[in-house]
Design a protein around this motif. Structure first.
Motif, PDB file in Angstrom:
ATOM      1  N   ARG A 180     -27.013 -22.695 -48.387  1.00 55.96           N
ATOM      2  CA  ARG A 180     -26.976 -22.791 -46.923  1.00 55.96           C
ATOM      3  C   ARG A 180     -28.319 -23.305 -46.413  1.00 55.96           C
ATOM      4  NH1 ARG A 180     -24.602 -18.297 -42.797  1.00 55.96           N
ATOM      5  NH2 ARG A 180     -22.707 -19.397 -43.417  1.00 55.96           N
ATOM      6  N   ILE A 181     -28.264 -24.383 -45.647  1.00 59.66           N
ATOM      7  CA  ILE A 181     -29.460 -24.991 -45.072  1.00 59.66           C
ATOM      8  C   ILE A 181     -29.534 -24.615 -43.598  1.00 59.66           C
ATOM      9  CG2 ILE A 181     -30.699 -27.138 -44.645  1.00 59.66           C
ATOM     10  CD1 ILE A 181     -30.377 -26.556 -47.579  1.00 59.66           C
ATOM     11  N   ARG A 182     -30.716 -24.178 -43.155  1.00 58.18           N
ATOM     12  CA  ARG A 182     -30.901 -23.799 -41.747  1.00 58.18           C
ATOM     13  C   ARG A 182     -31.617 -24.911 -40.993  1.00 58.18           C
ATOM     14  NH1 ARG A 182     -35.258 -19.399 -39.552  1.00 58.18           N
ATOM     15  NH2 ARG A 182     -34.628 -19.341 -37.367  1.00 58.18           N
ATOM     16  N   LEU A 183     -31.021 -25.333 -39.878  1.00 59.28           N
ATOM     17  CA  LEU A 183     -31.645 -26.317 -38.999  1.00 59.28           C
ATOM     18  C   LEU A 183     -32.012 -25.606 -37.700  1.00 59.28           C
ATOM     19  CD1 LEU A 183     -29.195 -29.313 -39.553  1.00 59.28           C
ATOM     20  CD2 LEU A 183     -31.339 -28.835 -40.732  1.00 59.28           C
ATOM     21  N   LYS A 184     -33.275 -25.317 -37.548  1.00 57.75           N
ATOM     22  CA  LYS A 184     -33.732 -24.523 -36.413  1.00 57.75           C
ATOM     23  C   LYS A 184     -33.551 -25.292 -35.104  1.00 57.75           C
ATOM     24  CE  LYS A 184     -37.719 -21.820 -34.847  1.00 57.75           C
ATOM     25  NZ  LYS A 184     -36.936 -20.597 -34.683  1.00 57.75           N
ATOM     26  N   GLY A 185     -32.955 -24.594 -34.124  1.00 61.38           N
ATOM     27  CA  GLY A 185     -32.815 -25.151 -32.788  1.00 61.38           C
ATOM     28  C   GLY A 185     -31.734 -26.206 -32.645  1.00 61.38           C
ATOM     29  N   ARG A 186     -30.858 -26.361 -33.655  1.00 64.20           N
ATOM     30  CA  ARG A 186     -29.803 -27.372 -33.586  1.00 64.20           C
ATOM     31  C   ARG A 186     -28.428 -26.748 -33.357  1.00 64.20           C
ATOM     32  NH1 ARG A 186     -31.842 -31.982 -35.958  1.00 64.20           N
ATOM     33  NH2 ARG A 186     -30.167 -33.051 -34.851  1.00 64.20           N
ATOM     34  N   GLY A 187     -28.402 -25.462 -32.998  1.00 69.10           N
ATOM     35  CA  GLY A 187     -27.135 -24.787 -32.760  1.00 69.10           C
ATOM     36  C   GLY A 187     -26.711 -24.858 -31.308  1.00 69.10           C
ATOM     37  N   GLY A 188     -26.045 -23.788 -30.824  1.00 71.51           N
ATOM     38  CA  GLY A 188     -25.566 -23.765 -29.447  1.00 71.51           C
ATOM     39  C   GLY A 188     -26.713 -23.742 -28.461  1.00 71.51           C
ATOM     40  N   PRO A 189     -26.510 -24.290 -27.271  1.00 72.06           N
ATOM     41  CA  PRO A 189     -27.581 -24.341 -26.272  1.00 72.06           C
ATOM     42  C   PRO A 189     -27.876 -22.956 -25.706  1.00 72.06           C
ATOM     43  CG  PRO A 189     -25.524 -25.065 -25.306  1.00 72.06           C
ATOM     44  CD  PRO A 189     -25.250 -24.867 -26.764  1.00 72.06           C
ATOM     45  N   GLY A 190     -29.150 -22.721 -25.357  1.00 74.05           N
ATOM     46  CA  GLY A 190     -29.494 -21.484 -24.675  1.00 74.05           C
ATOM     47  C   GLY A 190     -28.998 -21.516 -23.241  1.00 74.05           C
ATOM     48  N   ARG A 191     -28.915 -20.360 -22.641  1.00 76.51           N
ATOM     49  CA  ARG A 191     -28.464 -20.254 -21.255  1.00 76.51           C
ATOM     50  C   ARG A 191     -29.599 -19.735 -20.379  1.00 76.51           C
ATOM     51  NH1 ARG A 191     -22.363 -19.796 -20.799  1.00 76.51           N
ATOM     52  NH2 ARG A 191     -21.602 -20.262 -22.891  1.00 76.51           N
ATOM     53  N   HIS A 192     -29.607 -20.235 -19.185  1.00 80.64           N
ATOM     54  CA  HIS A 192     -30.604 -19.816 -18.198  1.00 80.64           C
ATOM     55  C   HIS A 192     -32.021 -20.037 -18.716  1.00 80.64           C
ATOM     56  CE1 HIS A 192     -26.967 -18.216 -16.701  1.00 80.64           C
ATOM     57  NE2 HIS A 192     -27.004 -17.045 -17.308  1.00 80.64           N
ATOM     58  N   GLY A 193     -32.237 -21.145 -19.416  1.00 75.37           N
ATOM     59  CA  GLY A 193     -33.572 -21.463 -19.901  1.00 75.37           C
ATOM     60  C   GLY A 193     -33.916 -20.865 -21.247  1.00 75.37           C
ATOM     61  N   GLY A 194     -32.958 -20.203 -21.900  1.00 75.22           N
ATOM     62  CA  GLY A 194     -33.224 -19.609 -23.200  1.00 75.22           C
ATOM     63  C   GLY A 194     -33.239 -20.657 -24.300  1.00 75.22           C
ATOM     64  N   PRO A 195     -33.794 -20.324 -25.497  1.00 72.00           N
ATOM     65  CA  PRO A 195     -33.874 -21.299 -26.594  1.00 72.00           C
ATOM     66  C   PRO A 195     -32.510 -21.538 -27.229  1.00 72.00           C
ATOM     67  CG  PRO A 195     -34.619 -19.149 -27.340  1.00 72.00           C
ATOM     68  CD  PRO A 195     -34.387 -19.023 -25.850  1.00 72.00           C
ATOM     69  N   ALA A 196     -32.348 -22.688 -27.866  1.00 76.31           N
ATOM     70  CA  ALA A 196     -31.105 -22.994 -28.570  1.00 76.31           C
ATOM     71  C   ALA A 196     -31.012 -22.168 -29.840  1.00 76.31           C
ATOM     72  CB  ALA A 196     -31.048 -24.487 -28.905  1.00 76.31           C
ATOM     73  N   GLY A 197     -29.785 -21.958 -30.298  1.00 82.04           N
ATOM     74  CA  GLY A 197     -29.577 -21.265 -31.563  1.00 82.04           C
ATOM     75  C   GLY A 197     -29.829 -22.205 -32.736  1.00 82.04           C
ATOM     76  N   ASP A 198     -29.540 -21.735 -33.932  1.00 81.89           N
ATOM     77  CA  ASP A 198     -29.758 -22.526 -35.136  1.00 81.89           C
ATOM     78  C   ASP A 198     -28.419 -23.024 -35.684  1.00 81.89           C
ATOM     79  OD1 ASP A 198     -32.450 -21.922 -34.917  1.00 81.89           O
ATOM     80  OD2 ASP A 198     -32.308 -20.182 -36.234  1.00 81.89           O
ATOM     81  N   LEU A 199     -28.488 -24.082 -36.462  1.00 81.17           N
ATOM     82  CA  LEU A 199     -27.312 -24.620 -37.138  1.00 81.17           C
ATOM     83  C   LEU A 199     -27.461 -24.369 -38.632  1.00 81.17           C
ATOM     84  CD1 LEU A 199     -24.703 -26.304 -37.301  1.00 81.17           C
ATOM     85  CD2 LEU A 199     -26.137 -28.355 -37.359  1.00 81.17           C
ATOM     86  N   PHE A 200     -26.475 -23.711 -39.210  1.00 79.23           N
ATOM     87  CA  PHE A 200     -26.478 -23.444 -40.643  1.00 79.23           C
ATOM     88  C   PHE A 200     -25.453 -24.365 -41.308  1.00 79.23           C
ATOM     89  CE2 PHE A 200     -28.117 -19.623 -38.712  1.00 79.23           C
ATOM     90  CZ  PHE A 200     -29.165 -19.262 -39.545  1.00 79.23           C
ATOM     91  N   VAL A 201     -25.894 -25.077 -42.339  1.00 73.04           N
ATOM     92  CA  VAL A 201     -25.039 -26.030 -43.040  1.00 73.04           C
ATOM     93  C   VAL A 201     -24.728 -25.479 -44.427  1.00 73.04           C
ATOM     94  CG1 VAL A 201     -24.778 -28.394 -43.856  1.00 73.04           C
ATOM     95  CG2 VAL A 201     -26.119 -27.929 -41.782  1.00 73.04           C
ATOM     96  N   ASP A 202     -23.457 -25.178 -44.673  1.00 70.45           N
ATOM     97  CA  ASP A 202     -23.009 -24.729 -45.998  1.00 70.45           C
ATOM     98  C   ASP A 202     -22.671 -25.958 -46.837  1.00 70.45           C
ATOM     99  OD1 ASP A 202     -23.296 -22.066 -45.362  1.00 70.45           O
ATOM    100  OD2 ASP A 202     -21.235 -21.839 -44.665  1.00 70.45           O
ATOM    101  N   CYS A 203     -23.382 -26.110 -47.951  1.00 71.95           N
ATOM    102  CA  CYS A 203     -23.243 -27.307 -48.777  1.00 71.95           C
ATOM    103  C   CYS A 203     -22.301 -27.061 -49.960  1.00 71.95           C
ATOM    104  CB  CYS A 203     -24.612 -27.746 -49.300  1.00 71.95           C
ATOM    105  SG  CYS A 203     -25.787 -28.157 -47.987  1.00 71.95           S
ATOM    106  N   HIS A 204     -21.399 -27.996 -50.149  1.00 75.74           N
ATOM    107  CA  HIS A 204     -20.472 -27.943 -51.285  1.00 75.74           C
ATOM    108  C   HIS A 204     -20.658 -29.230 -52.087  1.00 75.74           C
ATOM    109  CE1 HIS A 204     -18.530 -24.527 -49.339  1.00 75.74           C
ATOM    110  NE2 HIS A 204     -18.561 -25.231 -48.222  1.00 75.74           N
TER     111      HIS A 204
END
Length: 374
Positions: free
Chosen positions: A242-266
């Motif tokens: 599993r590769i973590r891409l920081k800040g590439r997930g769902g958008p934050g709300r009300h000025g909060g930071p974005a979540g992370d995107l985790f990529v499961d590799c096969h």
């Protein structure tokens, strides 16, 4: 988040359909299921589903956060009396945080409800919220996983609204300072010595309100849309990693930071090579003559031309031979190529081959099974 009146009145665990001892994973799983079922996009013009979605989101905002959940459990355990709600000023139902004119008592009560003196409660329920973590799946060719690759993921997920840029307000309009709390995000109810504070219901603790909602996101600042995410995978990615891409997930709300995107590799299997940590493995067939007499054989490599492997006379089948530096190269280490040789026994013989082998058998009186005799 400060303790609110509804903390005493609502069982957030019951709202999510879990027990008060549920694990964080089970709570998140229950929330996501209910959120999908009641999301406004899946239930257009369904007021009941929209209200249920808000109720579920409000519950998860508390018990889905480790610190807030701990505070919520403590407040619920103490009850209205322990929380200074019973017998106090107002309607006696409690559920507020307190601002006190005396520093010592103010610190005591502020510590209990995670809020200190007057005006420190701006980070209420509607304050900045971190975006959701997302998980994507990616299938890689064996060679690409070994060498590293830059590729593009195609996702359909929540993203910052492209119409209002996440503000929630219709283009051409602006967010207005909340008239009820004056932009503080909390409202006070002065009761003599005590000042009871709670998140402003008018703006949900944000301090601002949307007067004219964005038609695309209906004021949420978030829309679901297809998007492309460019991913650079390092050399040596393993199957199941599993590769973590920081800040590439769902958008934050009300000025909060974005979540992370985790990529499961096969990683798909290779026709010839397999992997053992940072080493590549390969099985190579050899003839009886090569095993008996020894000699040099050509061995393929994954990313370059063949290399010479020297076999000693009398090489046995299934023995392993190491070719240094021809394995997997990562940022920290380069592995080797491990070659396992298999002596091939012919299934059909020409007359000349048969005579040669019969001659060899006649010249070999020793039995390899002598040690088995009683």
């Amino acid at each position: 988040m400060a303790a609110q009146r509804e903390w005493y009145e609502k069982d957030f665990y019951k709202v999510l359909g879990v027990s008060d001892t549920a694990s964080p994973k089970d709570i998140t799983k229950a929330y996501r299921k209910l959120a999908r079922e009641n999301h406004p996009d899946a239930n257009p013009d369904n007021t009941a589903a929209e209200n249920r979605f808000k109720e579920v989101s409000s519950a998860y905002d508390v018990v889905g956060d480790e610190a807030k959940r701990k505070e919520y459990d403590e407040v619920r355990r103490l009850g209205p009396i322990g929380g200074f709600g019973g017998g106090g000023p107002g309607d006696g139902s409690g559920g507020y945080s307190f601002n006190v004119g005396t520093d010592g008592l103010g610190d005591l009560l502020g510590g209990m409800f995670n809020r200190g003196g007057r005006g420190r409660g701006a980070s209420a329920a509607g304050g900045p919220q971190r975006g959701e973590d997302l998980v994507a799946s990616l299938t890689l060719e064996f060679v690409d996983a070994i060498q590293g690759i830059t590729t593009t993921l195609y996702l359909t997920s929540d993203a910052q609204c492209s119409t209002c840029n996440g503000s929630g307000a219709k283009p051409g309009t602006t967010l207005k300072t909340c008239s009820q709390c004056g932009g503080r995000g909390v409202v006070d109810d002065n009761q003599g010595f005590f000042s009871f504070s709670s998140p402003c219901r008018n703006c949900q603790g944000r301090g601002v309100v949307v007067e004219t909602a964005c038609p695309t996101c209906r004021g949420s600042g978030v829309e679901k849309r297809a998007r492309e995410v460019k991913v650079r995978l390092p050399a040596g990615v393993a199957d199941g990693q599993r590769i973590r891409l920081k800040g590439r997930g769902g958008p934050g709300r009300h000025g909060g930071p974005a979540g992370d995107l985790f990529v499961d590799c096969h990683v798909t299997p290779h026709r010839l090579f397999a992997r053992d940590a940072d080493n590549l493995t390969l099985r190579v067939p050899i003839t009886f003559a090569e095993a008996s007499l020894g000699g040099d054989i050509d061995v393929p490599t994954l990313t370059g031309g063949p290399v010479k492997l020297r076999l000693k006379a009398g090489t046995q089948s299934s023995t392993r031979h190491r070719v240094k530096g021809k394995g997997i190269t990562t940022s920290k280490h380069t592995g080797d190529l491990i070659v396992t040789v298999d002596v091939q026994v012919p299934t059909s013989l020409s007359d000349e081959q048969r005579r040669a082998i019969e001659g060899f058998a006649a010249a070999t009186p020793e039995s390899p099974r002598a040690h088995l005799e009683p």
